[in-house]
Design a protein around this motif. Sequence first.
Motif, PDB file in Angstrom:
ATOM      1  N   LYS A   7     -48.001 -62.248 -60.470  1.00  0.00           N
ATOM      2  CA  LYS A   7     -48.332 -61.272 -59.435  1.00  0.00           C
ATOM      3  C   LYS A   7     -49.682 -61.608 -58.794  1.00  0.00           C
ATOM      4  O   LYS A   7     -49.837 -61.561 -57.575  1.00  0.00           O
ATOM      5  CB  LYS A   7     -48.376 -59.872 -60.046  1.00  0.00           C
ATOM      6  CG  LYS A   7     -48.450 -58.769 -59.024  1.00  0.00           C
ATOM      7  CD  LYS A   7     -48.478 -57.411 -59.675  1.00  0.00           C
ATOM      8  CE  LYS A   7     -47.231 -57.165 -60.477  1.00  0.00           C
ATOM      9  NZ  LYS A   7     -47.171 -55.833 -61.063  1.00  0.00           N
ATOM     10  N   ASP A  10     -49.262 -64.689 -56.605  1.00  0.00           N
ATOM     11  CA  ASP A  10     -48.541 -64.329 -55.376  1.00  0.00           C
ATOM     12  C   ASP A  10     -49.466 -63.640 -54.378  1.00  0.00           C
ATOM     13  O   ASP A  10     -49.450 -63.948 -53.189  1.00  0.00           O
ATOM     14  CB  ASP A  10     -47.356 -63.415 -55.688  1.00  0.00           C
ATOM     15  CG  ASP A  10     -46.176 -64.152 -56.285  1.00  0.00           C
ATOM     16  OD1 ASP A  10     -46.157 -65.393 -56.230  1.00  0.00           O
ATOM     17  OD2 ASP A  10     -45.278 -63.470 -56.814  1.00  0.00           O
ATOM     18  N   ARG A  13     -51.874 -65.968 -52.718  1.00  0.00           N
ATOM     19  CA  ARG A  13     -51.187 -66.811 -51.732  1.00  0.00           C
ATOM     20  C   ARG A  13     -50.878 -66.020 -50.465  1.00  0.00           C
ATOM     21  O   ARG A  13     -51.051 -66.494 -49.351  1.00  0.00           O
ATOM     22  CB  ARG A  13     -49.898 -67.372 -52.350  1.00  0.00           C
ATOM     23  CG  ARG A  13     -49.080 -68.255 -51.431  1.00  0.00           C
ATOM     24  CD  ARG A  13     -47.804 -68.735 -52.101  1.00  0.00           C
ATOM     25  NE  ARG A  13     -47.012 -67.682 -52.710  1.00  0.00           N
ATOM     26  CZ  ARG A  13     -46.211 -66.848 -52.057  1.00  0.00           C
ATOM     27  NH1 ARG A  13     -46.081 -66.939 -50.758  1.00  0.00           N
ATOM     28  NH2 ARG A  13     -45.526 -65.925 -52.702  1.00  0.00           N
TER      29      ARG A  13
END
Length: 102
Positions: A7, A10, A13
């Motif tokens: 998480k 992510d 990113r």
Amino acid sequence: MMPHSLKTLDLRRDPRFALQANPGAGQDMGGGDVRIAGRAVEVHDPQDRARYTHEVEPPDPDAFHLFRAELTEVVRTYIEDETYLAVQIWKPGEPLRTARRT
């Protein structure tokens, strides 16, 4: 978040997120559904992190990732008067809008 969790990676990113919840009991649509969307911004400031750890007391104050949510939209969908599907939309800097469908 736990160190180096998927998480966390992510959100680093692509910081966009959406969270949907039904605040009603069980599967009841009493309060409708709510969705918040925005950006998750990682917090690096030592003073901000210290304030958080003071309030929350995480298991390891040095090994976690902290993100601040910057909301871009809040949407509530609910049944109104057993006749309409109502959708309330709020965005920062804009008035609350409500749309109804039969």
